[in-house]
Motif scaffolding. Structure first.
Motif, mmCIF file in Angstrom:
data_model
loop_
_atom_site.group_PDB
_atom_site.id
_atom_site.type_symbol
_atom_site.label_atom_id
_atom_site.label_comp_id
_atom_site.label_asym_id
_atom_site.label_seq_id
_atom_site.Cartn_x
_atom_site.Cartn_y
_atom_site.Cartn_z
ATOM 1 N N VAL A 5 -59.408 50.053 33.059
ATOM 2 C CA VAL A 5 -59.267 49.465 31.725
ATOM 3 C C VAL A 5 -57.783 49.296 31.456
ATOM 4 C CG1 VAL A 5 -59.527 49.866 29.246
ATOM 5 C CG2 VAL A 5 -61.426 50.393 30.783
ATOM 6 N N PHE A 6 -57.377 48.069 31.118
ATOM 7 C CA PHE A 6 -55.990 47.765 30.765
ATOM 8 C C PHE A 6 -55.944 47.444 29.275
ATOM 9 C CE2 PHE A 6 -54.347 45.980 35.116
ATOM 10 C CZ PHE A 6 -54.716 47.168 35.733
ATOM 11 N N ILE A 7 -55.089 48.135 28.541
ATOM 12 C CA ILE A 7 -54.932 47.847 27.120
ATOM 13 C C ILE A 7 -53.966 46.669 26.947
ATOM 14 C CG2 ILE A 7 -53.958 48.700 24.952
ATOM 15 C CD1 ILE A 7 -55.157 51.370 25.482
ATOM 16 N N HIS A 8 -54.381 45.699 26.158
ATOM 17 C CA HIS A 8 -53.552 44.523 25.875
ATOM 18 C C HIS A 8 -53.694 44.162 24.406
ATOM 19 C CE1 HIS A 8 -51.748 40.545 26.041
ATOM 20 N NE2 HIS A 8 -52.828 40.075 25.432
ATOM 21 N N ASP A 15 -44.576 41.470 28.749
ATOM 22 C CA ASP A 15 -44.678 40.113 29.265
ATOM 23 C C ASP A 15 -46.054 39.932 29.909
ATOM 24 O OD1 ASP A 15 -44.157 37.546 30.093
ATOM 25 O OD2 ASP A 15 -42.878 38.127 31.778
ATOM 26 N N ASP A 16 -47.072 39.912 29.076
ATOM 27 C CA ASP A 16 -48.453 39.812 29.539
ATOM 28 C C ASP A 16 -48.987 38.397 29.373
ATOM 29 O OD1 ASP A 16 -48.382 42.513 29.980
ATOM 30 O OD2 ASP A 16 -49.609 43.052 28.240
ATOM 31 N N SER A 17 -49.769 37.968 30.319
ATOM 32 C CA SER A 17 -50.575 36.763 30.224
ATOM 33 C C SER A 17 -51.881 37.137 30.918
ATOM 34 C CB SER A 17 -49.894 35.584 30.921
ATOM 35 O OG SER A 17 -50.716 34.432 30.881
ATOM 36 N N PRO A 18 -52.879 37.597 30.155
ATOM 37 C CA PRO A 18 -54.049 38.261 30.736
ATOM 38 C C PRO A 18 -54.703 37.558 31.910
ATOM 39 C CG PRO A 18 -54.124 38.402 28.350
ATOM 40 C CD PRO A 18 -52.973 37.497 28.686
ATOM 41 N N ALA A 19 -54.687 36.229 31.927
ATOM 42 C CA ALA A 19 -55.318 35.505 33.031
ATOM 43 C C ALA A 19 -54.392 35.405 34.248
ATOM 44 C CB ALA A 19 -55.727 34.104 32.585
ATOM 45 N N GLU A 20 -53.136 35.841 34.101
ATOM 46 C CA GLU A 20 -52.154 35.685 35.175
ATOM 47 C C GLU A 20 -51.482 36.985 35.581
ATOM 48 O OE1 GLU A 20 -50.697 31.157 34.084
ATOM 49 O OE2 GLU A 20 -49.710 32.856 33.130
ATOM 50 N N GLN A 21 -51.016 37.769 34.614
ATOM 51 C CA GLN A 21 -50.280 38.979 34.958
ATOM 52 C C GLN A 21 -50.336 39.998 33.827
ATOM 53 O OE1 GLN A 21 -46.310 37.248 35.441
ATOM 54 N NE2 GLN A 21 -45.670 38.116 33.489
ATOM 55 N N TYR A 22 -50.115 41.263 34.211
ATOM 56 C CA TYR A 22 -50.093 42.362 33.255
ATOM 57 C C TYR A 22 -48.867 43.203 33.572
ATOM 58 C CZ TYR A 22 -51.711 46.502 30.661
ATOM 59 O OH TYR A 22 -51.833 47.556 29.778
ATOM 60 N N GLN A 23 -47.949 43.297 32.602
ATOM 61 C CA GLN A 23 -46.710 44.047 32.799
ATOM 62 C C GLN A 23 -46.906 45.492 32.344
ATOM 63 O OE1 GLN A 23 -43.298 43.486 30.147
ATOM 64 N NE2 GLN A 23 -41.998 43.086 31.939
ATOM 65 N N PHE A 24 -46.331 46.433 33.109
ATOM 66 C CA PHE A 24 -46.499 47.843 32.753
ATOM 67 C C PHE A 24 -45.327 48.661 33.301
ATOM 68 C CE2 PHE A 24 -48.433 47.170 36.858
ATOM 69 C CZ PHE A 24 -48.082 48.284 37.603
ATOM 70 N N PRO A 25 -45.046 49.831 32.698
ATOM 71 C CA PRO A 25 -43.968 50.700 33.177
ATOM 72 C C PRO A 25 -44.425 51.515 34.390
ATOM 73 C CG PRO A 25 -44.991 51.629 31.229
ATOM 74 C CD PRO A 25 -45.602 50.281 31.413
ATOM 75 N N GLY A 26 -43.447 52.085 35.085
ATOM 76 C CA GLY A 26 -43.708 52.796 36.325
ATOM 77 C C GLY A 26 -44.659 53.969 36.213
ATOM 78 N N GLN A 27 -44.782 54.562 35.040
ATOM 79 C CA GLN A 27 -45.648 55.727 34.897
ATOM 80 C C GLN A 27 -47.113 55.408 35.211
ATOM 81 O OE1 GLN A 27 -44.696 55.569 30.492
ATOM 82 N NE2 GLN A 27 -46.685 56.605 30.362
ATOM 83 N N TYR A 28 -47.478 54.130 35.136
ATOM 84 C CA TYR A 28 -48.862 53.748 35.400
ATOM 85 C C TYR A 28 -49.048 53.120 36.783
ATOM 86 C CZ TYR A 28 -49.657 54.460 30.401
ATOM 87 O OH TYR A 28 -49.754 55.000 29.152
ATOM 88 N N LEU A 29 -48.000 53.171 37.621
ATOM 89 C CA LEU A 29 -48.048 52.470 38.899
ATOM 90 C C LEU A 29 -49.215 52.936 39.772
ATOM 91 C CD1 LEU A 29 -46.808 50.430 40.803
ATOM 92 C CD2 LEU A 29 -45.234 52.214 41.610
ATOM 93 N N GLY A 30 -49.408 54.236 39.870
ATOM 94 C CA GLY A 30 -50.483 54.759 40.706
ATOM 95 C C GLY A 30 -51.858 54.308 40.232
ATOM 96 N N MET A 72 -39.974 47.996 35.559
ATOM 97 C CA MET A 72 -41.275 47.496 35.157
ATOM 98 C C MET A 72 -41.978 46.857 36.361
ATOM 99 S SD MET A 72 -41.404 48.285 31.928
ATOM 100 C CE MET A 72 -42.744 47.297 31.225
ATOM 101 N N TYR A 73 -43.296 46.759 36.257
ATOM 102 C CA TYR A 73 -44.100 46.200 37.329
ATOM 103 C C TYR A 73 -45.075 45.166 36.768
ATOM 104 C CZ TYR A 73 -42.373 50.102 40.116
ATOM 105 O OH TYR A 73 -41.559 50.981 40.776
ATOM 106 N N LEU A 74 -45.593 44.332 37.669
ATOM 107 C CA LEU A 74 -46.573 43.315 37.292
ATOM 108 C C LEU A 74 -47.826 43.467 38.135
ATOM 109 C CD1 LEU A 74 -44.294 40.121 37.139
ATOM 110 C CD2 LEU A 74 -45.126 41.471 35.195
ATOM 111 N N ALA A 75 -48.962 43.540 37.455
ATOM 112 C CA ALA A 75 -50.246 43.442 38.137
ATOM 113 C C ALA A 75 -50.632 41.966 38.098
ATOM 114 C CB ALA A 75 -51.300 44.285 37.428
ATOM 115 N N LEU A 76 -50.655 41.329 39.263
ATOM 116 C CA LEU A 76 -50.968 39.906 39.335
ATOM 117 C C LEU A 76 -52.483 39.731 39.413
ATOM 118 C CD1 LEU A 76 -48.201 38.703 41.817
ATOM 119 C CD2 LEU A 76 -48.107 38.895 39.309
#
Length: 303
Positions: A5-8, A15-30, A72-76
């Protein structure tokens, strides 16, 4: 791999675009990496005004460092996987919280519910999908349109399927089938636009109970347009034909544009609703997004 579950938030600072990418800090990388190759559900918090709750599903393709934001990281998101729910789902349902994994051993909501990224069990994932994609009244197809009957297997708490992999297979079929996605997208758009053409303002229902309006993608699926409500618009048959052929378009502020190449602009003008602007839903997240309107003007609309 695993569900998540990703909160948006619509007003997100990320810098989120739900259909394209989700930006998040390193604490959630794992946690995010654990979702790569699998499906996640988007959730909008209860504190957001007019929250949509659990509102969409998408598949995470890969995770990369954000080249524009150190730390920061991006989930594509896998192209074409995003799908808005027909029915937004509140955090709490008639029988309590929908996502039961946020409860502690005493049955109370735990701190896990505050996490911006969290794993979700297969049972919770399927429960949310069964509600989000439920179709109480299926839209009647046009004559000759392909029909694929919805299947509840893999989306239901009721009954016990013989094998887990069969549930998984049916779930993937539901989320990946173009026929199913087109049907759900049509229902989503017509629901948001109250079955009314955004261009003409007409709301016509035929004798068989079908709305004489199409759910059009502003940026077509064939051109990598996502199945997201902000990439959709309700159009009557004639308006849809003109829109696809670039005879009409929309400005960022939703003014209806008529191509200079149209052979009969006066007749087209006579078809438009009196405001001269597209009639769209009230919710910001439901309206045509400027990036899709811009694509249509640059790639389709005949200037």
């Amino acid at each position: 791999m695993g569900f998540g579950v990703f909160i948006h938030r619509t007003d997100s600072i990320y810098d989120d675009s739900p259909a394209e990418q989700y930006q998040f800090p390193g604490q959630y990388l794992g946690r995010v990496k654990a979702c790569v190759g699998d499906w996640i559900i988007y959730y909008e918090p209860r504190k957001v005004a007019a929250t949509r709750g659990y509102f969409a599903v998408a598949k995470v393709a890969q995770v990369i460092p954000d080249p524009k934001a150190p730390g920061m990281y991006l989930a594509l998101i896998e192209r074409g996987s995003y799908l808005d729910f027909v029915n937004p789902i509140p955090f709490n349902g008639p029988d309590g919280v929908i996502e039961r994994g946020v409860l502690n051993e005493e049955g109370r909501i735990s701190g896990r519910a505050q996490a911006a990224v969290r794993p979700v069990s297969a049972a919770d994932f399927n429960r949310i999908l069964s509600i989000g994609l439920a179709e109480d009244e299926s839209e009647l197809p046009r004559s000759g349109e392909p029909v694929e009957a919805p299947s509840a297997v893999g989306f239901s708490d009721g009954g016990q399927a013989p094998f887990v992999f069969e549930q998984e297979r049916d779930r993937v079929i539901q989320l990946s089938s173009r026929i199913v996605r087109d049907r759900l997208f049509r229902r989503l758009v017509l629901q948001a636009y109250d079955k009314r053409c955004a261009i003409t303002g007409l709301k016509l229902i035929n004798g068989g109970g079908r709305a004489e309006v199409d759910a059009a993608h502003i940026r077509p699926v064939e051109a990598n347009g996502p199945d997201i409500l902000s990439n959709g618009i309700a159009l009557s048959g004639t308006a849809h034909w003109m829109f696809d052929r670039g005879l009409i378009g929309l400005s960022d502020d939703l003014e209806i544009l008529i191509s200079r190449q149209a052979n009969d602009p006066d007749s087209i003008q006579g078809l438009l609703n009196k405001t001269g602007k597209a009639i769209v839903p009230n919710g910001i997240s439901e309206r045509p997004h400027p990036q899709f309107l811009r694509w249509h003007r640059e790639s389709c609309f005949k200037q």
